[in-house]
Design an enzyme around this catalytic site. Structure first.
Site, PDB file in Angstrom:
ATOM      1  N   LEU A   1      13.300  -2.447 -20.864  1.00 23.91           N
ATOM      2  CA  LEU A   1      14.036  -1.265 -21.295  1.00 23.91           C
ATOM      3  C   LEU A   1      13.428  -0.573 -22.512  1.00 23.91           C
ATOM      4  O   LEU A   1      13.885   0.505 -22.902  1.00 23.91           O
ATOM      5  CB  LEU A   1      15.496  -1.634 -21.610  1.00 23.91           C
ATOM      6  CG  LEU A   1      16.403  -1.956 -20.431  1.00 23.91           C
ATOM      7  CD1 LEU A   1      17.784  -2.346 -20.931  1.00 23.91           C
ATOM      8  CD2 LEU A   1      16.498  -0.780 -19.468  1.00 23.91           C
TER       9      LEU A   1
ATOM     10  N   PRO B   1      10.541   1.081 -23.111  1.00 21.46           N
ATOM     11  CA  PRO B   1      10.052   2.466 -22.964  1.00 21.46           C
ATOM     12  C   PRO B   1      11.200   3.478 -22.872  1.00 21.46           C
ATOM     13  O   PRO B   1      11.121   4.560 -23.464  1.00 21.46           O
ATOM     14  CB  PRO B   1       9.250   2.413 -21.662  1.00 21.46           C
ATOM     15  CG  PRO B   1       8.820   0.989 -21.541  1.00 21.46           C
ATOM     16  CD  PRO B   1       9.973   0.194 -22.074  1.00 21.46           C
ATOM     17  N   TYR B   2      12.262   3.121 -22.150  1.00 30.38           N
ATOM     18  CA  TYR B   2      13.423   4.011 -22.033  1.00 30.38           C
ATOM     19  C   TYR B   2      14.083   4.214 -23.394  1.00 30.38           C
ATOM     20  O   TYR B   2      14.405   5.341 -23.783  1.00 30.38           O
ATOM     21  CB  TYR B   2      14.413   3.416 -21.038  1.00 30.38           C
ATOM     22  CG  TYR B   2      15.738   4.126 -20.965  1.00 30.38           C
ATOM     23  CD1 TYR B   2      15.873   5.327 -20.271  1.00 30.38           C
ATOM     24  CD2 TYR B   2      16.865   3.587 -21.584  1.00 30.38           C
ATOM     25  CE1 TYR B   2      17.095   5.981 -20.200  1.00 30.38           C
ATOM     26  CE2 TYR B   2      18.094   4.235 -21.514  1.00 30.38           C
ATOM     27  CZ  TYR B   2      18.195   5.425 -20.826  1.00 30.38           C
ATOM     28  OH  TYR B   2      19.407   6.071 -20.772  1.00 30.38           O
ATOM     29  N   MET B   3      14.296   3.128 -24.127  1.00 23.07           N
ATOM     30  CA  MET B   3      14.935   3.229 -25.441  1.00 23.07           C
ATOM     31  C   MET B   3      14.062   4.008 -26.419  1.00 23.07           C
ATOM     32  O   MET B   3      14.570   4.794 -27.232  1.00 23.07           O
ATOM     33  CB  MET B   3      15.236   1.837 -25.993  1.00 23.07           C
ATOM     34  CG  MET B   3      16.355   1.115 -25.270  1.00 23.07           C
ATOM     35  SD  MET B   3      17.947   1.963 -25.482  1.00 23.07           S
ATOM     36  CE  MET B   3      19.075   0.726 -24.840  1.00 23.07           C
TER      37      MET B   3
ATOM     38  N   LYS C   1      14.506   7.651 -25.618  1.00 23.62           N
ATOM     39  CA  LYS C   1      15.795   8.140 -26.123  1.00 23.62           C
ATOM     40  C   LYS C   1      15.762   8.288 -27.644  1.00 23.62           C
ATOM     41  O   LYS C   1      16.283   9.264 -28.196  1.00 23.62           O
ATOM     42  CB  LYS C   1      16.921   7.189 -25.709  1.00 23.62           C
ATOM     43  CG  LYS C   1      17.277   7.244 -24.239  1.00 23.62           C
ATOM     44  CD  LYS C   1      17.806   8.613 -23.858  1.00 23.62           C
ATOM     45  CE  LYS C   1      18.308   8.687 -22.436  1.00 23.62           C
ATOM     46  NZ  LYS C   1      18.692  10.070 -22.052  1.00 23.62           N
TER      47      LYS C   1
END
Length: 210
Positions: free
Chosen positions: A122, A124-126, A129
């Site tokens: 997670l 890269p997603y965080m 964001k």
């Protein structure tokens, strides 16, 4: 006040669009392809076709605020995370500012401010964001950032919490409750430059997002 919904065909986006329509809130659903239109047309929801990886400046015309709830999804790689969750959000902020929109509502993620603390898959997603949120804060646009916890498909209760202390450490929130919270934010036009964590809890949405 017409709200442009970017990511309208996602699981949260669809629920929000349906709730907004029932509440009489004017919305425009941005979708990627004509095949996605029937679901919205059956419910009397205006649609506009555009892709975050292409030119989407025209979709903002006539809108007063924008809600960004788009996501690359769990089955894509870091490349799509960069193009959608990060660069797509940044471009949307720029276009919203150029069009003089009154507010930008961003769906982010709980603990996005510390991507290294997230599970490895997670991160890269965080990180996307984290950077998109920072760009929005610095943009000069009035904004609201909503940071849901881990999403579930449990039924909406319209009862939520704003911290792990309230929930005893439980970090989940239903997509339905996120959609109801977003409808509240869409309607609360005077709420600006605020950030909220959202979890399933025991308090009314209007109290938590005050």
């Amino acid at each position: 006040m017409t709200t442009l919904v970017i990511g309208a065909n996602g699981q949260i986006g669809r629920q929000l669009c349906a709730l907004a329509r029932e509440a009489g809130e004017p919305i425009r659903a941005m979708i990627r392809e004509p095949a996605q239109q029937p679901w919205f047309e059956e419910r009397g929801i205006e649609t506009v076709i555009a892709d975050l990886e292409g030119d989407f400046t025209h979709v903002f015309d006539g809108c007063d605020q924008v809600l960004f709830t788009a996501g690359s999804g769990p089955h894509t790689g870091p490349d799509k995370t960069l193009l959608i969750d990060l660069y797509g959000a940044i471009r949307a902020v720029d276009v919203a500012r150029e069009h003089g929109l009154s507010r930008f509502l961003m769906v982010s993620a709980m603990r996005a401010e510390d991507p290294q603390a997230a599970p490895e898959k997670l991160r890269p997603y965080m990180a996307a964001k984290f950077a998109a949120d920072a760009y929005l804060r610095a943009s000069g646009l009035p904004y609201v950032i909503l940071k849901p916890g881990r999403l579930t498909d449990e039924p909406a209760t319209e009862r939520v919490a704003a911290s792990l202390e309230e929930t005893g450490g439980t970090n989940t929130v239903s997509r339905g409750n996120v959609a109801h919270a977003l409808l509240h934010l869409v309607k609360a036009g005077g709420l600006v430059d605020r950030e909220f964590v959202l979890l399933d809890g025991q308090r009314p949405i209007a109290e938590v997002l005050a």
